[in-house]
Design a protein around this motif. Structure first.
Motif, PDB file in Angstrom:
ATOM      1  N   LEU A   1       0.866  -1.207   0.000  1.00 29.92           N
ATOM      2  CA  LEU A   1       0.000   0.000   0.000  1.00 29.92           C
ATOM      3  C   LEU A   1       0.895   1.247   0.000  1.00 29.92           C
ATOM      4  O   LEU A   1       1.771   1.353   0.858  1.00 29.92           O
ATOM      5  CB  LEU A   1      -0.886  -0.008   1.257  1.00 29.92           C
ATOM      6  N   PRO A   2       0.682   2.199  -0.959  1.00 30.99           N
ATOM      7  CA  PRO A   2       1.541   3.400  -0.968  1.00 30.99           C
ATOM      8  C   PRO A   2       1.239   4.280   0.246  1.00 30.99           C
ATOM      9  O   PRO A   2       0.170   4.166   0.847  1.00 30.99           O
ATOM     10  CB  PRO A   2       1.130   4.108  -2.263  1.00 30.99           C
ATOM     11  N   THR A   3       2.177   5.173   0.570  1.00 28.55           N
ATOM     12  CA  THR A   3       1.948   6.083   1.709  1.00 28.55           C
ATOM     13  C   THR A   3       0.807   7.049   1.411  1.00 28.55           C
ATOM     14  O   THR A   3       0.041   7.433   2.298  1.00 28.55           O
ATOM     15  CB  THR A   3       3.245   6.896   1.964  1.00 28.55           C
ATOM     16  N   SER A   4       0.740   7.453   0.142  1.00 32.82           N
ATOM     17  CA  SER A   4      -0.350   8.361  -0.245  1.00 32.82           C
ATOM     18  C   SER A   4      -0.815   8.038  -1.658  1.00 32.82           C
ATOM     19  O   SER A   4      -0.077   7.419  -2.442  1.00 32.82           O
ATOM     20  CB  SER A   4       0.138   9.813  -0.162  1.00 32.82           C
ATOM     21  N   PHE A   5      -2.049   8.449  -1.942  1.00 33.79           N
ATOM     22  CA  PHE A   5      -2.632   8.224  -3.274  1.00 33.79           C
ATOM     23  C   PHE A   5      -3.715   9.270  -3.489  1.00 33.79           C
ATOM     24  O   PHE A   5      -4.412   9.647  -2.548  1.00 33.79           O
ATOM     25  CB  PHE A   5      -3.241   6.812  -3.358  1.00 33.79           C
ATOM     26  N   ASP A   6      -3.824   9.751  -4.755  1.00 37.04           N
ATOM     27  CA  ASP A   6      -4.805  10.817  -5.021  1.00 37.04           C
ATOM     28  C   ASP A   6      -5.359  10.654  -6.439  1.00 37.04           C
ATOM     29  O   ASP A   6      -4.670  10.944  -7.416  1.00 37.04           O
ATOM     30  CB  ASP A   6      -4.114  12.186  -4.851  1.00 37.04           C
ATOM     31  N   GLY A 167      -8.781   9.899  -2.047  1.00 35.00           N
ATOM     32  CA  GLY A 167      -7.373   9.513  -1.835  1.00 35.00           C
ATOM     33  C   GLY A 167      -7.053   9.439  -0.355  1.00 35.00           C
ATOM     34  O   GLY A 167      -7.955   9.505   0.493  1.00 35.00           O
ATOM     35  N   PHE A 168      -5.761   9.300  -0.057  1.00 30.41           N
ATOM     36  CA  PHE A 168      -5.334   9.237   1.345  1.00 30.41           C
ATOM     37  C   PHE A 168      -3.873   9.652   1.434  1.00 30.41           C
ATOM     38  O   PHE A 168      -3.167   9.752   0.409  1.00 30.41           O
ATOM     39  CB  PHE A 168      -5.526   7.828   1.934  1.00 30.41           C
ATOM     40  N   GLY A 169      -3.390   9.903   2.649  1.00 32.47           N
ATOM     41  CA  GLY A 169      -1.978  10.294   2.828  1.00 32.47           C
ATOM     42  C   GLY A 169      -1.643  10.285   4.298  1.00 32.47           C
ATOM     43  O   GLY A 169      -2.419   9.793   5.121  1.00 32.47           O
ATOM     44  N   VAL A 170      -0.469  10.835   4.627  1.00 36.59           N
ATOM     45  CA  VAL A 170      -0.038  10.951   6.027  1.00 36.59           C
ATOM     46  C   VAL A 170       0.468  12.373   6.246  1.00 36.59           C
ATOM     47  O   VAL A 170       1.287  12.863   5.460  1.00 36.59           O
ATOM     48  CB  VAL A 170       1.095   9.957   6.368  1.00 36.59           C
ATOM     49  N   TRP A 183      -7.774  10.419   5.369  1.00 38.27           N
ATOM     50  CA  TRP A 183      -8.521  10.233   4.110  1.00 38.27           C
ATOM     51  C   TRP A 183      -8.709  11.605   3.498  1.00 38.27           C
ATOM     52  O   TRP A 183      -8.977  12.570   4.218  1.00 38.27           O
ATOM     53  CB  TRP A 183      -9.902   9.613   4.375  1.00 38.27           C
ATOM     54  N   LEU A 184      -8.611  11.686   2.175  1.00 37.95           N
ATOM     55  CA  LEU A 184      -8.881  12.937   1.455  1.00 37.95           C
ATOM     56  C   LEU A 184     -10.294  12.836   0.884  1.00 37.95           C
ATOM     57  O   LEU A 184     -10.570  11.981   0.030  1.00 37.95           O
ATOM     58  CB  LEU A 184      -7.859  13.125   0.331  1.00 37.95           C
ATOM     59  N   VAL A 185     -11.187  13.684   1.401  1.00 34.92           N
ATOM     60  CA  VAL A 185     -12.622  13.526   1.112  1.00 34.92           C
ATOM     61  C   VAL A 185     -13.172  14.748   0.383  1.00 34.92           C
ATOM     62  O   VAL A 185     -12.991  15.887   0.822  1.00 34.92           O
ATOM     63  CB  VAL A 185     -13.408  13.301   2.425  1.00 34.92           C
ATOM     64  N   LYS A 186     -13.852  14.488  -0.741  1.00 41.52           N
ATOM     65  CA  LYS A 186     -14.446  15.565  -1.551  1.00 41.52           C
ATOM     66  C   LYS A 186     -15.807  15.927  -0.968  1.00 41.52           C
ATOM     67  O   LYS A 186     -16.646  15.050  -0.733  1.00 41.52           O
ATOM     68  CB  LYS A 186     -14.602  15.085  -3.000  1.00 41.52           C
ATOM     69  N   ASN A 187     -16.031  17.234  -0.737  1.00 45.98           N
ATOM     70  CA  ASN A 187     -17.319  17.695  -0.236  1.00 45.98           C
ATOM     71  C   ASN A 187     -18.072  18.407  -1.357  1.00 45.98           C
ATOM     72  O   ASN A 187     -17.527  18.614  -2.452  1.00 45.98           O
ATOM     73  CB  ASN A 187     -17.095  18.646   0.959  1.00 45.98           C
ATOM     74  N   SER A 188     -19.331  18.754  -1.107  1.00 52.03           N
ATOM     75  CA  SER A 188     -20.143  19.424  -2.142  1.00 52.03           C
ATOM     76  C   SER A 188     -20.738  20.709  -1.569  1.00 52.03           C
ATOM     77  O   SER A 188     -21.862  21.077  -1.874  1.00 52.03           O
ATOM     78  CB  SER A 188     -21.267  18.487  -2.603  1.00 52.03           C
ATOM     79  N   TRP A 189     -19.942  21.372  -0.708  1.00 52.71           N
ATOM     80  CA  TRP A 189     -20.374  22.642  -0.131  1.00 52.71           C
ATOM     81  C   TRP A 189     -19.440  23.728  -0.637  1.00 52.71           C
ATOM     82  O   TRP A 189     -18.213  23.558  -0.629  1.00 52.71           O
ATOM     83  CB  TRP A 189     -20.233  22.637   1.399  1.00 52.71           C
ATOM     84  N   ALA A 190     -20.047  24.905  -1.040  1.00 44.64           N
ATOM     85  CA  ALA A 190     -19.164  26.028  -1.391  1.00 44.64           C
ATOM     86  C   ALA A 190     -18.815  26.744  -0.099  1.00 44.64           C
ATOM     87  O   ALA A 190     -17.677  26.997   0.210  1.00 44.64           O
ATOM     88  CB  ALA A 190     -19.855  26.968  -2.355  1.00 44.64           C
ATOM     89  N   TYR A 191     -19.848  27.045   0.710  1.00 48.55           N
ATOM     90  CA  TYR A 191     -19.605  27.628   2.044  1.00 48.55           C
ATOM     91  C   TYR A 191     -20.147  26.637   3.055  1.00 48.55           C
ATOM     92  O   TYR A 191     -21.110  25.944   2.790  1.00 48.55           O
ATOM     93  CB  TYR A 191     -20.378  28.944   2.224  1.00 48.55           C
TER      94      TYR A 191
END
Ligand SMILES: CCC[C@@H](/C=C/S(=O)(=O)c1ccccc1)NC(=O)[C@H](Cc1ccccc1)NC(=O)N1CCC(N2CCOCC2)CC1
Length: 238
Positions: A1-6, A167-170, A183-191
């Motif tokens: 498993l890599p340290t990070s992925f995007d 994605g994910f990282g450290v 975890w790198l998480v995409k949201n759907s909020w502008a504000y």
């Protein structure tokens, strides 16, 4: 498993979108996963229609909530998803005007992914972005960094928001050099929801356009924070 992925680096993620004053996070979580699966399998990244799901997915409740698993099923039953361009987002419940001849992509099934976060990371690297349910308590006032709220402040059993892990990282903290897997998480909020109540000139000038980190949320990876691992799903595309 890599340290990070995007997955953004591989053209599998569309730009941040804004759900506005409509509880359609579930539809954005769904389109984000379908966009990724389609892009990885067919090498074409299309921005897909959330409004079609809000208006035409009768198993969910439009601006009053829904579940990605229901939505995958609804897409298969309807016959596919139109593009964002052909069925644009209005942020309110409307009459369904789905046009089957305009379908951009199709879905033919879905998967429930394991709760083990190492297995989730392995699945993500192999297959693509993952739709999740999460407890949004820590998002209301998120201003960046790796979010790691105490369990009693973010109950993993109370999932109320649909998002997309891309994605994910450290992260290594500056002074104490603590390693924080995230975890790198995409949201759907502008504000953020609370900033909607502020006069626009305050928000525009001091916090910029995007919620969080250019629309993204980093949450601690490895201990089920906010239930990030509790409802991880993906569609299957032909
Ligand atoms: C009122 C709908 C709110 C909306 C998200 C709105 S939001 O704007 O992103 C937001 C979230 C948190 C704080 C502030 C604002 N939330 C949802 O759609 C969430 C998303 C979710 C939850 C759990 C797992 C995955 C995805 N889902 C839900 O709210 N629901 C899930 C399905 C449920 N159905 C009731 C009838 O019987 C069938 C099931 C209705 C409520």
């Amino acid at each position: 498993l890599p340290t990070s992925f995007d997955w953004r680096e591989y053209g599998a993620v569309t730009p941040i979108k804004n759900q506005g004053m409509c509880g359609s996070c579930w539809a954005f979580s769904t389109t984000g996963n379908v966009e990724g699966q389609w892009a990885i399998k067919h090498k074409n990244l299309y921005s897909l229609s959330e409004q079609e799901l809000v208006d035409c997915d009768s198993t969910d409740q439009g601006c009053n909530g829904g579940l990605p698993e229901n939505a995958y099923e609804a897409i298969a039953k309807l016959g596919g998803l139109e593009s964002e361009q052909d069925y644009p987002y209005d942020g309110e419940d409307e009459q369904c005007h789905f046009n089957k001849s305009m379908v951009q992509v199709t879905v033919n099934g879905s998967l429930e992914l394991p709760e083990d976060e190492i297995m989730l990371a392995k699945w993500l690297v192999k297959n693509g972005p993952i739709s999740i349910g999460i407890n949004a308590n820590a998002l209301q006032f998120y201003m960046g960094g790796v979010s790691h709220p105490f369990k009693f402040l973010c109950n993993p059993a109370d999932l109320d928001h649909g998002m997309l892990i891309v994605g994910f990282g450290v992260h290594t903290t500056k002074y104490l050099h603590r390693r924080q897997p995230y975890w790198l998480v995409k949201n759907s909020w502008a504000y953020p929801v609370f900033k909607k109540t502020l006069p626009f000139w305050i928000v525009k000038n001091s916090w910029g356009e995007q919620w969080g980190e250019q629309g993204y949320y980093r949450v601690y990876r490895g201990d089920g924070t906010c239930g990030v691992n509790k409802m991880a799903t993906s569609c299957i595309v032909p």
